[in-house]
Design a protein around this motif. Structure first.
Motif, PDB file in Angstrom:
ATOM      1  N   ARG A  31       0.830  -1.205   0.000  1.00  0.00           N
ATOM      2  CA  ARG A  31       0.000   0.000   0.000  1.00  0.00           C
ATOM      3  C   ARG A  31       0.865   1.256   0.000  1.00  0.00           C
ATOM      4  NH1 ARG A  31      -5.665   0.918   1.655  1.00  0.00           N
ATOM      5  NH2 ARG A  31      -5.900   3.158   1.464  1.00  0.00           N
ATOM      6  N   ALA A  32       1.944   1.260   0.787  1.00  0.00           N
ATOM      7  CA  ALA A  32       2.831   2.434   0.830  1.00  0.00           C
ATOM      8  C   ALA A  32       3.446   2.697  -0.543  1.00  0.00           C
ATOM      9  CB  ALA A  32       3.914   2.231   1.880  1.00  0.00           C
ATOM     10  N   MET A  33       3.903   1.635  -1.227  1.00  0.00           N
ATOM     11  CA  MET A  33       4.466   1.810  -2.572  1.00  0.00           C
ATOM     12  C   MET A  33       3.408   2.322  -3.538  1.00  0.00           C
ATOM     13  SD  MET A  33       7.131  -1.318  -3.213  1.00  0.00           S
ATOM     14  CE  MET A  33       6.062  -2.624  -2.614  1.00  0.00           C
ATOM     15  N   LEU A  89      -8.238  13.409 -14.406  1.00  0.00           N
ATOM     16  CA  LEU A  89      -8.839  12.654 -13.302  1.00  0.00           C
ATOM     17  C   LEU A  89      -7.891  12.603 -12.112  1.00  0.00           C
ATOM     18  CD1 LEU A  89     -10.347   9.686 -15.307  1.00  0.00           C
ATOM     19  CD2 LEU A  89     -11.564  11.615 -14.334  1.00  0.00           C
ATOM     20  N   GLN A  90      -8.458  12.522 -10.955  1.00  0.00           N
ATOM     21  CA  GLN A  90      -7.697  12.373  -9.711  1.00  0.00           C
ATOM     22  C   GLN A  90      -8.258  11.171  -8.974  1.00  0.00           C
ATOM     23  OE1 GLN A  90      -5.029  14.507  -8.548  1.00  0.00           O
ATOM     24  NE2 GLN A  90      -5.189  14.993 -10.722  1.00  0.00           N
ATOM     25  N   GLY A  91      -7.432  10.495  -8.209  1.00  0.00           N
ATOM     26  CA  GLY A  91      -7.934   9.327  -7.513  1.00  0.00           C
ATOM     27  C   GLY A  91      -7.117   8.970  -6.290  1.00  0.00           C
ATOM     28  N   GLU A  92      -7.659   7.987  -5.582  1.00  0.00           N
ATOM     29  CA  GLU A  92      -6.982   7.505  -4.377  1.00  0.00           C
ATOM     30  C   GLU A  92      -7.312   6.032  -4.163  1.00  0.00           C
ATOM     31  OE1 GLU A  92     -10.175   8.711  -0.930  1.00  0.00           O
ATOM     32  OE2 GLU A  92      -8.592  10.127  -1.408  1.00  0.00           O
ATOM     33  N   ILE A  93      -6.417   5.366  -3.476  1.00  0.00           N
ATOM     34  CA  ILE A  93      -6.590   3.952  -3.161  1.00  0.00           C
ATOM     35  C   ILE A  93      -7.466   3.839  -1.922  1.00  0.00           C
ATOM     36  CG2 ILE A  93      -5.381   1.880  -2.366  1.00  0.00           C
ATOM     37  CD1 ILE A  93      -2.956   2.964  -3.970  1.00  0.00           C
ATOM     38  N   SER A  94      -8.485   2.978  -1.998  1.00  0.00           N
ATOM     39  CA  SER A  94      -9.310   2.777  -0.816  1.00  0.00           C
ATOM     40  C   SER A  94      -9.075   1.423  -0.167  1.00  0.00           C
ATOM     41  CB  SER A  94     -10.794   2.959  -1.150  1.00  0.00           C
ATOM     42  OG  SER A  94     -11.195   2.019  -2.106  1.00  0.00           O
TER      43      SER A  94
END
Length: 128
Positions: A31-33, A89-94
Motif C-alpha cells: 500500500r505504501a508503494m 482525473l484524480q484518484g486515491e486507493i481505498s
C-alpha cells in the motif's frame, strides 16, 4: 481421541500468527508503494505506477462507459494511464489485497477516482 502435544499446538498457533503478521506487513508495504505511485500519477507522472505492473498484468475498470473494460498487458495499461492523466482525473486507493509471497505477489486494488467539470461539480467512479 488422543490428546495433542501442547508444544505442537503452540508451534502451530505461533506459525499462524507469524503468517498473519507477515501478511499484514506485506499489505502495508504494498500500500505504501502504491500510495507513492498514485501521488506521482496525480502529479501527471505515470512512470512509477506503470513500473509496478507486470508485463502480463490485467486491470479492470468496471462500468458502461468509454473507460469500462479490461486492460491486458503493460502497453494497454500505459494507454489507460496516459488517458487518465490527460483527462485530469484524480484518484486515491481505498483498499489493497495482497496474495502470495513477496517475490510472486498478486495485488487487487480498489481505486476511487473523481472528475470535476468546469463548474466544479464532481462525478466519481470505482476501478478494480
Amino acid at each position: 481421541m488422543p490428546l495433542r502435544d501442547p508444544r505442537t499446538t503452540r508451534a502451530a498457533l505461533l506459525g499462524a500468527a507469524g503468517a498473519a503478521a507477515l501478511g499484514a506487513l506485506q499489505r502495508r508495504a504494498a500500500r505504501a508503494m502504491l500510495e507513492r505511485n498514485v501521488a506521482a500519477l496525480r502529479a501527471g507522472d505515470i512512470g512509477p505506477l506503470l513500473s509496478f505492473y507486470a508485463p502480463d498484468a490485467r486491470m479492470v475498470f468496471p462500468g458502461r462507459h468509454s473507460w469500462g473494460r479490461e486492460y491486458r498487458g503493460r502497453a494497454e495499461i500505459e494507454g489507460f494511464l496516459r488517458r487518465f492523466v490527460a483527462a485530469g482525473l484524480q484518484g486515491e486507493i481505498s483498499d489493497v489485497l495482497v496474495m502470495g509471497p513477496p517475490w510472486n505477489a498478486r495485488l487487487a486494488v480498489q481505486f476511487n477516482d473523481e472528475a470535476r467539470d468546469a463548474a466544479g461539480t464532481s462525478s466519481t467512479a470505482t476501478g478494480r
